[in-house]
Design an enzyme around this catalytic site. Sequence first.
Site, mmCIF file in Angstrom:
data_model
loop_
_atom_site.group_PDB
_atom_site.id
_atom_site.type_symbol
_atom_site.label_atom_id
_atom_site.label_comp_id
_atom_site.label_asym_id
_atom_site.label_seq_id
_atom_site.Cartn_x
_atom_site.Cartn_y
_atom_site.Cartn_z
ATOM 1 N N TYR A 120 -19.102 3.898 3.066
ATOM 2 C CA TYR A 120 -19.694 4.395 2.880
ATOM 3 C C TYR A 120 -20.198 4.338 4.518
ATOM 4 O O TYR A 120 -19.519 2.999 5.375
ATOM 5 C CB TYR A 120 -20.974 4.709 2.581
ATOM 6 C CG TYR A 120 -21.031 4.308 1.002
ATOM 7 C CD1 TYR A 120 -20.895 5.716 0.490
ATOM 8 C CD2 TYR A 120 -21.633 3.512 -0.099
ATOM 9 C CE1 TYR A 120 -20.813 5.990 -1.060
ATOM 10 C CE2 TYR A 120 -21.598 3.920 -1.244
ATOM 11 C CZ TYR A 120 -21.368 5.137 -1.478
ATOM 12 O OH TYR A 120 -21.129 5.440 -2.717
ATOM 13 N N ALA B 135 -14.580 2.275 5.519
ATOM 14 C CA ALA B 135 -14.551 1.651 4.536
ATOM 15 C C ALA B 135 -15.744 1.882 3.409
ATOM 16 O O ALA B 135 -17.216 1.406 3.878
ATOM 17 C CB ALA B 135 -14.501 -0.032 4.334
ATOM 18 N N ARG C 75 -6.298 4.193 2.441
ATOM 19 C CA ARG C 75 -5.781 3.153 2.219
ATOM 20 C C ARG C 75 -4.972 3.313 1.718
ATOM 21 O O ARG C 75 -3.844 2.823 2.070
ATOM 22 C CB ARG C 75 -6.919 2.197 2.768
ATOM 23 C CG ARG C 75 -6.753 1.011 2.268
ATOM 24 C CD ARG C 75 -7.840 0.134 2.496
ATOM 25 N NE ARG C 75 -7.392 -1.502 2.758
ATOM 26 C CZ ARG C 75 -6.907 -1.925 1.945
ATOM 27 N NH1 ARG C 75 -6.864 -1.775 1.123
ATOM 28 N NH2 ARG C 75 -6.759 -3.322 2.980
ATOM 29 N N ASP D 75 -22.000 3.056 7.054
ATOM 30 C CA ASP D 75 -22.872 1.756 6.701
ATOM 31 C C ASP D 75 -23.272 1.064 7.411
ATOM 32 O O ASP D 75 -24.404 -0.010 7.549
ATOM 33 C CB ASP D 75 -23.336 1.811 5.497
ATOM 34 C CG ASP D 75 -22.516 1.158 4.517
ATOM 35 O OD1 ASP D 75 -20.884 0.325 4.864
ATOM 36 O OD2 ASP D 75 -22.294 1.068 3.248
ATOM 37 N N HIS E 136 0.970 -1.267 -0.314
ATOM 38 C CA HIS E 136 -0.138 -0.096 0.140
ATOM 39 C C HIS E 136 1.019 1.160 -0.357
ATOM 40 O O HIS E 136 0.600 2.442 1.026
ATOM 41 C CB HIS E 136 -0.894 0.160 1.163
ATOM 42 C CG HIS E 136 -1.741 -0.960 1.306
ATOM 43 N ND1 HIS E 136 -2.674 -1.056 2.369
ATOM 44 C CD2 HIS E 136 -2.279 -1.707 0.789
ATOM 45 C CE1 HIS E 136 -3.713 -2.161 2.011
ATOM 46 N NE2 HIS E 136 -3.011 -2.779 0.825
ATOM 47 N N ASP F 98 -1.437 3.115 3.128
ATOM 48 C CA ASP F 98 -1.274 2.837 4.877
ATOM 49 C C ASP F 98 -0.143 2.417 5.087
ATOM 50 O O ASP F 98 -0.180 1.693 5.625
ATOM 51 C CB ASP F 98 -2.659 2.357 5.879
ATOM 52 C CG ASP F 98 -2.780 1.509 4.848
ATOM 53 O OD1 ASP F 98 -2.129 0.963 4.631
ATOM 54 O OD2 ASP F 98 -4.150 0.897 5.594
ATOM 55 N N GLU G 199 -18.714 0.460 12.402
ATOM 56 C CA GLU G 199 -18.492 2.113 11.617
ATOM 57 C C GLU G 199 -19.259 3.257 12.029
ATOM 58 O O GLU G 199 -19.142 4.255 12.133
ATOM 59 C CB GLU G 199 -18.434 1.603 9.965
ATOM 60 C CG GLU G 199 -17.735 0.941 8.930
ATOM 61 C CD GLU G 199 -18.396 1.082 7.592
ATOM 62 O OE1 GLU G 199 -17.050 1.001 6.850
ATOM 63 O OE2 GLU G 199 -19.225 1.072 7.613
HETATM 64 CA CA LIG Z 1 -18.700 0.738 4.776
#
Ligand SMILES: [Ca+2]
Length: 505
Positions: A315, A313, A272, A317, A177, A196, A354
């Site tokens: 949204y 990661a 990320r 959600d 990464h 990261d 999240e």
């Molecule tokens: Ca998500």
Amino acid sequence: MPVLRDAIVRRSLLIVFVIAVMAASALPVRGATQGTSASSAVEGQTPGKFVMRVVTSGLANPFQIIWGPDDYLWVTERTAGRVTRVRPSDGSKTTAIAISDLVADGPGGLLGMALDPGLLKGTGNDYVYVAYTYDADANPATVTRRTKIVRFTYDAHTHVLGNASDIMAGLPAGTDHQGGRLILGPDRKLYFTIGDLGANQLANFCKPDRSQSVPTLAQVKRLARRSAGGAEAADLSLYEGKILRLNLDGSIPSDNPVIAGVRSHIYSYGHRNPQGLVFAPDGKLYESEHGPNTDDEVNLIRAGGNYGWPHVAGYRDDQSYAYANWSASRGVPCASLTFTAYPAIPPSVPVQKESEWNHPDFTPPIQTFHTVPTGYDFKNPKCAERELYYQCWPTVAPSSLAVYTAKNGIPGWNHSLLMPSLKHGTVYRIQLNAAGTAVVGDPDENEHFKTVNRYRDVALDPEGASLFIATDVEGNTQDRSGRPAMRVENPGAILEFRYVRDQSR
Ligand SMILES: [Ca+2]
Ligand SMILES: [Ca+2]
């Protein structure tokens, strides 16, 4: 309604796939074999067609490709450490420089490159900016891999880059990464992406993720003294998971955002593995980055924005992802654990949903590839052979980003983003709204650009008639049926896809 929208996306992708399979069976060979005779024409969704040509091959992992003011393609060869100029008409190559103090392994080597808009314009700004990894200490016992941004001066008579001048050294480098995209903004500031470094997963699972870390005032003061030639150490690991914005001498721009009370090189954070970065003509800055096993992202970048990683990661959600912080393992040392992917997390490792994290500057993506509901089966039987399940995960591995703006170019393409994919060997076209603030409809998977390759970067000719795509020399991708492919068709190549207008219309 991201989940609903992505359910629609998935359904439409399935439809596109079915159409593509039907189309593939009806078409002759797609002619993606190597050599200049390997042209093929495939009917696209737009009027006219695209003709593919292998411009050149044998490049050592081209990372950045730019159409230069001399009408050559300027290419960084990541693993060879060369800046190479390729003549588009016949693919002939000229080495502008082979960088001597560069070290290339893992994701490192010669990364991003930016051409000064004054290059070859007689303004005295014949500058080319590059980023590459090197060993900051020659002593093998104390060697430290780092990244630096360097300015070279181009000699238009000898076609050679020289007169290296360090802009900023000591930036983070790692085994995963890396990010590494470098661009020069319309404000004549350099923008540079750093990932990261693969923290908190796989071989680096006990390394804390620093994507949310920002420097203190004292740390920035140490950094400023170092930039000015002082020897004082500054911990630049705080720049992991960031997009930096630098003056052309490496100093901190006075109008950079203030984050947590401190102005530093950080322009945005919580990233990320950002590998795509591009300005649109209206000054908007777009970025693409790799997600975990879901949620590759396209972001509209604003100064001081927090893009959520590793707390979010895609949204915010709670779908298919939660932040398991391995280095914070309670009661059991992280080093004694065996890394496992979410949700199979050992009880000593704290897991944060999240929705349990909130930040006033959190900025969600404008598009994900793709968001899937919790409980999604990540073991697609298409990828069961050799257990290459990651190759079938709902991600595409976005390697770069370009803006398409040619009004008289490919019909219907104006004001869209083009995003090459490592996993799918295609270029996604993402239509923007008039304001450039949102995505219209579903991204176009562009089956007419599909080859069995890993697409690393894309450049456009000035007329917007051709896409030039740089490919990796090796690595896993997908074949035309969506199964894992262990070999690429065009290693280290530049492929041209030229749009041919339909004269019969
Ligand atoms: Ca998500
Ligand atoms: Ca994000």
